[in-house]
Design an enzyme around this catalytic site. Structure first.
Site, PDB file in Angstrom:
ATOM      1  N   LYS A 120       0.682  -1.234   0.037  1.00  0.00           N
ATOM      2  CA  LYS A 120       0.145   0.123   0.180  1.00  0.00           C
ATOM      3  C   LYS A 120       0.978   1.550   0.181  1.00  0.00           C
ATOM      4  O   LYS A 120       0.286   2.172  -0.729  1.00  0.00           O
ATOM      5  CB  LYS A 120      -1.094   0.226   0.736  1.00  0.00           C
ATOM      6  CG  LYS A 120      -1.968  -0.908   0.927  1.00  0.00           C
ATOM      7  CD  LYS A 120      -2.966  -0.856   2.292  1.00  0.00           C
ATOM      8  CE  LYS A 120      -1.877  -0.786   3.636  1.00  0.00           C
ATOM      9  NZ  LYS A 120      -1.514  -2.258   4.145  1.00  0.00           N
ATOM     10  N   ARG A 137      -9.728   1.005   8.051  1.00  0.00           N
ATOM     11  CA  ARG A 137      -9.486   0.020   8.547  1.00  0.00           C
ATOM     12  C   ARG A 137     -10.373  -0.694   8.774  1.00  0.00           C
ATOM     13  O   ARG A 137     -10.552  -2.447   9.783  1.00  0.00           O
ATOM     14  CB  ARG A 137      -8.248  -0.459   9.678  1.00  0.00           C
ATOM     15  CG  ARG A 137      -7.025  -0.681   8.035  1.00  0.00           C
ATOM     16  CD  ARG A 137      -5.624   0.048   9.433  1.00  0.00           C
ATOM     17  NE  ARG A 137      -4.269  -0.851   8.858  1.00  0.00           N
ATOM     18  CZ  ARG A 137      -3.494  -0.363   9.557  1.00  0.00           C
ATOM     19  NH1 ARG A 137      -3.148   0.922   8.416  1.00  0.00           N
ATOM     20  NH2 ARG A 137      -2.414  -1.302   8.773  1.00  0.00           N
ATOM     21  N   ARG A 167      10.755  -6.298   5.509  1.00  0.00           N
ATOM     22  CA  ARG A 167      11.063  -5.467   5.358  1.00  0.00           C
ATOM     23  C   ARG A 167      11.590  -4.931   7.379  1.00  0.00           C
ATOM     24  O   ARG A 167      11.757  -3.615   7.157  1.00  0.00           O
ATOM     25  CB  ARG A 167       9.514  -4.775   6.029  1.00  0.00           C
ATOM     26  CG  ARG A 167       9.481  -3.641   6.230  1.00  0.00           C
ATOM     27  CD  ARG A 167       7.806  -2.889   5.486  1.00  0.00           C
ATOM     28  NE  ARG A 167       6.962  -3.278   6.443  1.00  0.00           N
ATOM     29  CZ  ARG A 167       5.761  -2.870   6.117  1.00  0.00           C
ATOM     30  NH1 ARG A 167       5.062  -2.599   5.077  1.00  0.00           N
ATOM     31  NH2 ARG A 167       4.705  -3.437   7.061  1.00  0.00           N
ATOM     32  N   ARG A 200      10.674  -1.939  12.165  1.00  0.00           N
ATOM     33  CA  ARG A 200       9.862  -1.968  12.756  1.00  0.00           C
ATOM     34  C   ARG A 200       9.508  -3.139  13.755  1.00  0.00           C
ATOM     35  O   ARG A 200       9.415  -4.447  13.566  1.00  0.00           O
ATOM     36  CB  ARG A 200       8.673  -2.076  11.378  1.00  0.00           C
ATOM     37  CG  ARG A 200       8.854  -0.888  10.790  1.00  0.00           C
ATOM     38  CD  ARG A 200       7.701  -1.075   9.604  1.00  0.00           C
ATOM     39  NE  ARG A 200       6.608  -1.409  10.366  1.00  0.00           N
ATOM     40  CZ  ARG A 200       4.892  -0.700   8.962  1.00  0.00           C
ATOM     41  NH1 ARG A 200       5.149  -0.576   8.173  1.00  0.00           N
ATOM     42  NH2 ARG A 200       3.904  -1.230   9.906  1.00  0.00           N
ATOM     43  N   ARG A 239      -0.896  -9.030  12.588  1.00  0.00           N
ATOM     44  CA  ARG A 239      -1.371  -8.199  12.121  1.00  0.00           C
ATOM     45  C   ARG A 239      -2.467  -8.592  11.071  1.00  0.00           C
ATOM     46  O   ARG A 239      -3.589  -8.295  10.471  1.00  0.00           O
ATOM     47  CB  ARG A 239      -0.467  -7.541  11.241  1.00  0.00           C
ATOM     48  CG  ARG A 239       0.032  -6.688  12.545  1.00  0.00           C
ATOM     49  CD  ARG A 239       1.319  -6.110  12.411  1.00  0.00           C
ATOM     50  NE  ARG A 239       1.109  -5.243  10.903  1.00  0.00           N
ATOM     51  CZ  ARG A 239       2.034  -4.332  10.477  1.00  0.00           C
ATOM     52  NH1 ARG A 239       3.203  -5.367  10.179  1.00  0.00           N
ATOM     53  NH2 ARG A 239       2.012  -3.134   9.679  1.00  0.00           N
TER      54      ARG A 239
END
Ligand code: AMP
Length: 183
Positions: free
Chosen positions: A8, A83, A122, A128, A139
């Protein structure tokens, strides 16, 4: 829209650049608030670290604030928002009050194995805290439970939902998004 790791942010940024309009990504705004240690950031921190959604009221307040300051007359790309169905309803009210409407919802569809692979990659690059294997699984579960219903909600409404397979090169996926939007 799309699950975590669907691309996204990458695709949203390219789309906003092409359309020469701003992109508002709630995840980016929340991360910046955390770094700056603002009240919003402190409120959001524990949810984000646990891979949970930040409460709707907090996110909706944030979006109201962002859109209030919005000077772009040619629209904007919303990334990672809404969301939940509550957020989608809140956005609909907000847009109605502004005399605006959604042109399209773009859904990036990516298989779970590919998502897990991408998010693990990532995690290494972006450091992160919410990209650990356990949080990634969580998630994805949150996405299925809270966010997929939003997609169904839009499909039942008169908003056009553009389904794009989010696997392949970044450029090919972006080209597909642009051509589908132009149709
Ligand atoms: P993202 O960068 O879009 O993957 O968002 C990272 C994290 O920020 C999410 O896992 C949530 O904890 C929080 N977040 C971002 N956008 C939202 C939203 N629209 N509603 C609730 N929480 C959000």
């Amino acid at each position: 829209m799309g699950p975590p790791g669907a691309g996204k942010g990458t695709q949203g940024a390219l789309l906003a650049e092409w359309l020469a309009i701003p992109r508002y990504a709630t995840g980016d705004i929340l991360r910046a608030a955390r770094r700056a240690d603002t009240p919003l950031g402190r409120q959001a921190r524990r949810y984000m670290d646990a891979g949970e959604l930040v409460p709707d009221a907090v996110v909706l307040d944030l979006v109201v604030e962002v859109l209030d300051g919005d000077e772009a007359e040619n629209g904007y790309v919303l990334d990672g928002f809404p969301r939940t169905v509550t957020q989608a309803r809140g956005l609909a009210d907000l847009l109605a009050a502004r005399g605006e409407q959604l042109d399209a919802v773009i859904y990036l569809e990516v298989p779970d194995e590919e998502l897990q692979r991408r998010m693990a990659g990532r995690a290494a690059v972006e450091d992160r805290a919410d990209d650990t294997p356990e949080t990634i699984r969580h998630r994805l579960g949150v996405y299925r439970q809270a966010t997929e219903p939003v997609l169904r909600w839009y499909r039942e409404s008169d908003v056009s939902v553009i389904d794009v397979v989010g696997v392949g090169t970044v450029a090919d996926i972006q080209a597909e998004i642009r051509s589908r939007l132009a149709m």
